[in-house]
Design a protein around this motif. Structure first.
Motif, mmCIF file in Angstrom:
data_model
loop_
_atom_site.group_PDB
_atom_site.id
_atom_site.type_symbol
_atom_site.label_atom_id
_atom_site.label_comp_id
_atom_site.label_asym_id
_atom_site.label_seq_id
_atom_site.Cartn_x
_atom_site.Cartn_y
_atom_site.Cartn_z
ATOM 1 N N ASP A 13 6.598 -13.434 -13.442
ATOM 2 C CA ASP A 13 5.180 -13.584 -13.778
ATOM 3 C C ASP A 13 4.774 -12.741 -14.985
ATOM 4 O O ASP A 13 3.624 -12.312 -15.085
ATOM 5 N N ASN A 38 10.312 -22.430 -7.627
ATOM 6 C CA ASN A 38 9.726 -21.151 -7.214
ATOM 7 C C ASN A 38 9.009 -20.522 -8.405
ATOM 8 O O ASN A 38 8.157 -19.662 -8.253
ATOM 9 N N THR A 128 9.060 -18.053 -1.700
ATOM 10 C CA THR A 128 8.056 -19.065 -2.034
ATOM 11 C C THR A 128 8.158 -20.263 -1.081
ATOM 12 O O THR A 128 7.367 -21.191 -1.183
ATOM 13 N N THR A 238 15.429 -13.060 -5.530
ATOM 14 C CA THR A 238 15.595 -14.511 -5.459
ATOM 15 C C THR A 238 17.093 -14.812 -5.340
ATOM 16 O O THR A 238 17.913 -13.874 -5.302
#
Ligand code: IMP
Length: 435
Positions: A13, A38, A128, A238
């Motif tokens: 992000d 995701n 997610t 992740t």
């Protein structure tokens, strides 16, 4: 012209989409190389907002090829929806190609992601829930379905059966779910394959051609260094490698094809989901950053955890990625915060001080930032287009980051719009391309 990788230097992000979008207009191709839906990018263009989860940010440029590399995991339902959404807004998707070797997120991956998180309870990762982890797990177990499998009904059915069989026990609570019926699933995914057929290609060959013809290829990373499955805050990570090395594997090129690696970082830190965060702010300043920076997830809408900039993490990200440049986004969000603090070291649980990102989980999970304080600024900086337009406190802040991390800053974001940026070095690679 070389390959240029854009990678997240924090927990994702960071605003990679905007930077990729800026570079895309000078690039022949933009390639995604890992992760799946995701990820989420918001791009503001001419007052219009575009949100992408899978499609590379370059799609808004009519001359740029947009490629989904073999390292990406593709949910074909999301893919078709994004393509349709762009078409409805009059955007040509004819330059989009998806690797035939990219793995496919199947309905059971989504269910397994949700079930896995529910089972972990308080220890959950905060995924997610897009099926990313289970899809990569099947890829490693050699039980994956690839995009090319969607084009052959017989192969598809066999592979779905083989992939589902070892999961029977875990999937038992969902056994009445019609989406898991072998025949229904085969037909549905064969139809999706049919709809995506014209996009499925040998993407690595397209990339080699562009590189061999001296064109700029941008490798667009998703997530960020500290979510890397090998180098991040495991297990709160992740399931792929969002670091630059993965651009080679996930796109099908060699290390020498990538000359520049730009790390994108916000002027402060955010994290979504669980896991250690040494410079987290659980106070009014954290709330202020969340509101001013609109720190709510593009993909899940979750409020992001906010904190001060963490130079320990950033130095680590610079090293594992081999960063050649930094792009610092959202500097404007710090306007009005005075003083500004920056974590330059960590304090471990027994009071020891760490200059380097701790490898040991018992230390990392309890580490807190050791800060230095800098004066803030009050002026609106959104109109700044050159470094000289910034208040001296903002320039000092940028200088501190570059000196501490040992990587030059090439670009600074001062607002959400495309043109709200400062290019700090007129002789950067991109400017030489544009010239
Ligand atoms: P997963 O990738 O869905 O398995 O989620 C694993 C972790 O990565 C969770 O903490 C997510 O919040 C985080 N994550 C995954 N994708 C992104 C992203 O694009 N931005 C920020 N965090 C992400």
């Amino acid at each position: 012209m070389p390959g240029l990788a854009i990678v997240g230097a924090q927990w994702g992000d960071e605003g990679k989409g905007k930077i990729t979008d800026l570079l895309a207009e000078r690039a022949d191709a933009v390639v995604r190389f890992q992760g799946g839906n995701n990820a989420g990018h918001t791009i503001v263009r001419g007052g219009e907002e575009f949100k992408f989860h899978l499609i590379p940010s370059g799609i808004l440029h009519s001359d740029t090829l947009c490629l989904i590399g073999n390292g990406v995991v593709v949910d074909p339902k999301v893919m078709t929806e994004e393509i349709e959404g762009l078409r409805r807004r009059g955007i040509d998707t004819g330059r989009l190609r998806i690797s035939a070797n990219a793995h496919v997120i199947m309905p059971y991956h989504l269910l397994l992601d949700q079930a896995g998180e529910a089972k972990l309870g308080e220890l959950q990762i905060g995924t997610t829930r897009r099926g990313i982890g289970p899809c990569y797990a099947d890829k490693s177990a050699r039980l994956g379905i690839r995009m090319q499998d969607l084009l052959d009904e017989k192969i598809l059915k066999q592979k779905i059966y083989a992939a589902m069989e070892p999961k029977r026990l875990t999937l038992r609570p969902f056994e009445k779910d019609p989406a898991l019926d072998l025949q229904t699933m085969t037909e549905e995914y064969r139809t999706l394959g049919h709809r995506l057929e014209s996009y499925i290609a040998d993407t690595q060959r397209i990339i080699w051609d562009a590189l061999d013809n001296e064109r700029l290829v941008v490798f667009e990373g998703a997530q960020g260094a500290l979510l890397d499955i090998d180098h991040g805050t495991y297990p709160f990570v992740t399931s792929s490698n969002p670091t630059a090395g993965a651009a080679c594997v996930g796109a099908g090129v060699g290390p020498k094809d990538i000359e520049e690696v730009w790390g994108i970082t916000k002027a402060y830190s955010t994290r979504v989901g669980s896991g250690p965060f040494a410079s987290e702010l659980d106070d009014d300043v954290g709330d202020r950053l969340r509101v001013a920076g609109n720190e709510f997830g593009t993909t899940t809408g979750r409020a992001r955890r906010c904190g001060w900039l963490d130079l320990v993490g950033l130095r680590y990200a610079a090293r594992i990625n081999g960063l050649t440049a930094l792009a610092i986004t959202k500097l404007d969000v710090l306007t009005g915060i005075d003083p500004i603090r920056v974590a330059v070291r960590y304090s471990g649980p027994d009071g020891a001080s760490f200059d380097e990102f701790p490898y040991h989980q018992s230390i990392l999970h309890k580490a807190v930032g050791e800060y230095i304080e800098l004066p803030g600024w009050q002026e609106d900086i959104s109109g700044a287009r050159r470094l000289e337009d910034l208040p001296s406190a903002a320039r000092d802040y940028l200088d501190l980051i570059a000196a501490n991390v040992g990587v030059p800053v090439v670009l600074v974001g001062v607002g959400p719009a495309r043109d709200e940026v400062i290019w700090t070095q007129a002789d950067t690679l991109v400017h030489s391309i544009a010239a």
